[in-house]
Design a protein around this motif. Structure first.
Motif, PDB file in Angstrom:
ATOM      1  N   ASP A   1      32.443  52.825 -54.095  1.00 41.14           N
ATOM      2  CA  ASP A   1      33.613  52.728 -54.962  1.00 41.14           C
ATOM      3  C   ASP A   1      34.793  53.345 -54.231  1.00 41.14           C
ATOM      4  O   ASP A   1      34.930  54.562 -54.146  1.00 41.14           O
ATOM      5  CB  ASP A   1      33.357  53.453 -56.282  1.00 41.14           C
ATOM      6  CG  ASP A   1      34.506  53.270 -57.274  1.00 41.14           C
ATOM      7  OD1 ASP A   1      35.488  52.591 -56.910  1.00 41.14           O
ATOM      8  OD2 ASP A   1      34.412  53.805 -58.389  1.00 41.14           O
TER       9      ASP A   1
ATOM     10  N   ALA B   1      37.744  53.454 -55.101  1.00 45.80           N
ATOM     11  CA  ALA B   1      38.681  54.143 -55.993  1.00 45.80           C
ATOM     12  C   ALA B   1      38.164  55.508 -56.434  1.00 45.80           C
ATOM     13  O   ALA B   1      38.848  56.241 -57.141  1.00 45.80           O
ATOM     14  CB  ALA B   1      38.955  53.285 -57.228  1.00 45.80           C
ATOM     15  N   ARG B   2      36.962  55.853 -56.011  1.00 48.88           N
ATOM     16  CA  ARG B   2      36.376  57.125 -56.413  1.00 48.88           C
ATOM     17  C   ARG B   2      37.190  58.275 -55.819  1.00 48.88           C
ATOM     18  O   ARG B   2      37.507  58.278 -54.633  1.00 48.88           O
ATOM     19  CB  ARG B   2      34.935  57.206 -55.929  1.00 48.88           C
ATOM     20  CG  ARG B   2      34.178  58.429 -56.407  1.00 48.88           C
ATOM     21  CD  ARG B   2      32.736  58.352 -55.958  1.00 48.88           C
ATOM     22  NE  ARG B   2      31.976  59.498 -56.431  1.00 48.88           N
ATOM     23  CZ  ARG B   2      30.685  59.671 -56.190  1.00 48.88           C
ATOM     24  NH1 ARG B   2      30.031  58.758 -55.468  1.00 48.88           N
ATOM     25  NH2 ARG B   2      30.054  60.732 -56.658  1.00 48.88           N
TER      26      ARG B   2
ATOM     27  N   ARG C   1      40.148  55.844 -64.690  1.00 48.87           N
ATOM     28  CA  ARG C   1      40.645  55.406 -63.385  1.00 48.87           C
ATOM     29  C   ARG C   1      42.149  55.588 -63.196  1.00 48.87           C
ATOM     30  O   ARG C   1      42.818  54.777 -62.544  1.00 48.87           O
ATOM     31  CB  ARG C   1      40.317  53.944 -63.104  1.00 48.87           C
ATOM     32  CG  ARG C   1      38.927  53.415 -63.395  1.00 48.87           C
ATOM     33  CD  ARG C   1      37.768  54.193 -62.847  1.00 48.87           C
ATOM     34  NE  ARG C   1      36.555  53.402 -62.825  1.00 48.87           N
ATOM     35  CZ  ARG C   1      35.523  53.559 -63.642  1.00 48.87           C
ATOM     36  NH1 ARG C   1      35.568  54.486 -64.584  1.00 48.87           N
ATOM     37  NH2 ARG C   1      34.434  52.804 -63.520  1.00 48.87           N
TER      38      ARG C   1
ATOM     39  N   ARG D   1      33.856  55.282 -71.311  1.00 47.27           N
ATOM     40  CA  ARG D   1      33.995  54.510 -70.076  1.00 47.27           C
ATOM     41  C   ARG D   1      32.629  54.259 -69.456  1.00 47.27           C
ATOM     42  O   ARG D   1      32.382  53.179 -68.887  1.00 47.27           O
ATOM     43  CB  ARG D   1      34.890  55.268 -69.109  1.00 47.27           C
ATOM     44  CG  ARG D   1      35.142  54.631 -67.766  1.00 47.27           C
ATOM     45  CD  ARG D   1      36.028  53.401 -67.890  1.00 47.27           C
ATOM     46  NE  ARG D   1      35.285  52.160 -67.803  1.00 47.27           N
ATOM     47  CZ  ARG D   1      35.836  50.951 -67.899  1.00 47.27           C
ATOM     48  NH1 ARG D   1      37.137  50.826 -68.113  1.00 47.27           N
ATOM     49  NH2 ARG D   1      35.104  49.870 -67.809  1.00 47.27           N
TER      50      ARG D   1
ATOM     51  N   ASP E   1      30.843  50.718 -68.368  1.00 47.29           N
ATOM     52  CA  ASP E   1      30.353  50.492 -67.009  1.00 47.29           C
ATOM     53  C   ASP E   1      28.883  50.087 -66.987  1.00 47.29           C
ATOM     54  O   ASP E   1      28.353  49.724 -65.929  1.00 47.29           O
ATOM     55  CB  ASP E   1      30.540  51.761 -66.162  1.00 47.29           C
ATOM     56  CG  ASP E   1      32.003  52.032 -65.871  1.00 47.29           C
ATOM     57  OD1 ASP E   1      32.823  51.105 -66.010  1.00 47.29           O
ATOM     58  OD2 ASP E   1      32.340  53.181 -65.503  1.00 47.29           O
TER      59      ASP E   1
END
Length: 642
Positions: free
Chosen positions: A88, A90-91, A212, A259, A263
């Motif tokens: 990920d 974007a982590r 996010r 969230r 997921d």
């Protein structure tokens, strides 16, 4: 010690969260909600099986639930296929977590500084309406070990009332600490309030990261989350509404867990944690069921119109399991509240302002008490609009819009059809305004991040360096926060002034009056009752000194009750045999009169006036703010001047 309170709030929930395989910011933020969820289940289960609540019971109950969660999680995960490892991009990195951590730490520090500056000392006794009831509930549960909410009826001056209900999860947890004997009641209540100031920025950070948002935005949101007046400070002095405030502080962490459901995480960790957290929230205050319902309903709409995305093939199972477990855990907690629903929804308040004025206050994320907090409100509103433009967290902004409409209705009485939504909040504009700062804090963070993104783009045009994408957003965010801080002072002054207004030495309960309660605690024997004026602060004698009062709370006794009749006639002890018979039957040995009236309302009841002239009362204690009289036996009269 405040460390003891921190441990009580976090450790049980952390243990359960780890057993459910939660990790990171979400685990740290949701832990207190899980702790309160475990207590809520205890309130439902333990009274029915006759188990007494104390510190040992609480520890065994927590250990049992943690072991059960660990076993269930292990059984489910060992049968489920291993997840496919995905990178990920974007982590958040370690640097991102550090930035967020700094924002959270500064938010917590500012909140604690504001609170302590307002209350001056943790031994301060709240001067407002609901505080002695909460203190009495904590002590009552600690002394009697009965978790049934109906057992608290005596504290509302209605002993034995069938179906009495007030949510007692908050008091039940604090009772385990008071039961240790290591914390004074006033200190314990202040430490409990301070836990809100730690939970709130932590929850804001968990919410932002789970959904996010850029780490810089999350850090700024957490930092400024404790500048708002509507939450947490206004309801820490007004009321104070400690259980409600605690529940609202845990809403961001609960929404962060949602969230994980979308997921489609494998296992039962997120569904069980969400369901148990919901039980904790409604156990703290049943109105939180409507808060969660508004957020959840708008999130469902966002999913249907694809403003939020999920892979239904993966997420439908955890979502369905959460719904089932949520009903199983939370519904039994809420059901007893239905007996008093008419009294809650029928609450009435005066008109506080115009509809336009209320709209302006809501748009600036402020309460019904002007002036608006412009330095926070303007960037918060701009940030909310940016979220709408980017189609991010539209459901959360939509919830803020719903809360704003409810607030306008409660302030101006112009939208009566919204009574179905404002009713569960006692139609109280202040409670509703407390729901603004979640989106408000996120909005300020998004605004700062957007300004930083613009500054970064500009910097790249003139000096594109490897450090530009990292340093410029952080530096810009610091500049934005510095400007807001310079203009508002972090709203330290108005927030501390409001706290000091009802969290000071007097006018209702002063140190001198507390001294009188302590004197009574040393002289009153078991089974004896102290006659008191219902409005002068003496209702605090039980939570602070363990002395049984004739009148337990500021609401006063029901008309025609024994306590009511004595309030009207107690000073006729010399002349009316009926008064003497009732005093002897109730076993009243002392009477106390103090200075000041709660919320500056009311007059001293007729029966508690001019007690110096009653011959069968002897003055045994007096200081600047309180007088204690001893009831003399019938036929025994005090000598003049004695």
């Amino acid at each position: 010690m405040i460390a003891l309170v921190v441990l009580a709030y976090w450790v049980p929930g952390l243990a359960l969260g780890l057993a459910l395989r939660l990790r990171g910011w979400t685990l740290a933020a949701i832990a207190p909600a899980l702790t309160f969820g475990m207590v809520s289940l205890a309130v439902v289960v333990l009274p029915r099986v006759g188990v007494t609540w104390d510190i040992l019971t609480a520890l065994l109950w927590a250990a049992f639930l943690v072991a059960l969660a660990a076993l269930a999680s292990w059984l489910v995960n060992r049968r489920a296929p291993a997840p496919v490892e995905q990178v990920d991009e974007a982590r958040p990195s370690r640097r991102d977590h550090l930035v967020v951590g700094v924002g959270v730490a500064l938010g917590m520090a500012w909140a604690l500084f504001t609170y302590l500056r307002g209350v001056k000392t943790v031994t301060t006794v709240s001067q407002d309406w609901d505080a002695p009831y909460h203190g009495s509930a904590v002590r009552w549960i600690a002394e009697h070990g009965n978790l049934s909410p109906a057992d608290l009826a005596v504290l509302a001056n209605t002993p034995g009332k069938a179906g009495y209900f007030y949510p007692n999860t908050y008091h039940s947890l604090l009772a385990t600490l008071f039961d240790t004997g290591s914390l004074d009641m006033a200190v314990l209540l202040n430490y409990g309030a301070m836990m809100v100031l730690l939970m709130w920025p932590l929850g804001i950070a968990a919410f932002g990261l789970a959904w996010r948002l850029p780490p810089v935005a999350v850090a700024v949101a957490a930092l400024v989350s404790t500048w708002f007046g509507t939450f947490p400070y206004d309801l820490l002095w007004r009321g104070p509404l400690w259980p409600f405030v605690t529940a609202v502080a845990l809403v961001p962490a609960t929404l962060a867990l949602l969230r994980r459901l979308l997921d489609g995480e494998r296992g039962i960790g997120a569904p069980v944690a969400v369901a148990l957290s919901l039980a904790g929230l409604v156990g703290l205050h049943t109105s939180l069921a409507f808060v969660v319902a508004i957020y959840g309903g708008l999130l469902a709409v966002a999913l249907l119109v694809r403003l939020e995305k999920t892979d239904w093939r993966r997420s439908w199972r955890p979502i369905a399991l959460t719904a089932v477990l949520g009903a199983l855990f939370a519904v039994p907690v809420v059901l007893p509240a239905l007996v008093n629903v008419g009294g809650i929804t029928g609450a009435e308040w005066p008109v506080l302002g115009t509809a336009f004025g209320a709209f302006e206050q809501a748009a600036m994320f402020s309460s019904s008490d002007p002036p608006p907090f412009y330095w926070l409100g303007v960037p918060a509103l701009l940030g909310a609009l940016i979220l709408l433009w980017r189609r991010r967290l539209v459901w959360a902004v939509g919830a803020y819009a719903v809360f704003s409409a409810m607030f306008i209705s409660a302030v101006s009485h112009k939208l009566p059809f919204l009574g179905v939504l404002t009713g569960p909040f006692y139609n109280d504009a202040w409670r509703i305004a407390a729901l603004f700062p979640l989106v408000g804090a996120i909005g300020v963070g998004v605004f700062a991040e957007t300004v930083g993104a613009g500054a970064t783009a500009l910097a790249k045009r003139f000096a594109d360096r490897p450090w530009t994408p990292v340093a410029v957003p952080v530096a810009t965010a610091l500049v934005v926060v510095a400007v807001l801080a310079a203009g508002s002072g972090g709203y330290l002054r108005p927030n501390t002034q409001r706290l000091a207004w009802h969290m000071a030495d007097s006018p209702v309960v002063s140190k001198a009056e507390v001294e009188a309660y302590r004197w009574l605690g040393e002289h009153v024997r078991p089974g004896e009752v102290v006659a008191n004026d219902v409005r002068d602060g003496a209702v605090w004698m039980y939570p602070l000194a363990g002395v049984t009062p004739l009148n337990w709370s500021y609401y006063g006794p029901p008309e025609q009750s024994d306590a009511w009749w004595l309030e009207e006639n107690f000073n006729r002890l010399d002349t009316d045999p009926a008064v003497r018979r009732l005093v002897d039957r109730i076993n009243i040995r002392y009477a106390i009169v103090g200075e000041g009236m709660v919320q500056r309302k009311g007059e001293r009841p007729p029966g508690m006036r001019d007690l110096d002239s009653v011959k069968h009362l002897r003055k045994v204690f007096q200081n600047s703010d309180a007088v204690v009289y001893e009831v003399l036996p019938e036929g025994s009269v005090q000598l003049s001047g004695s």
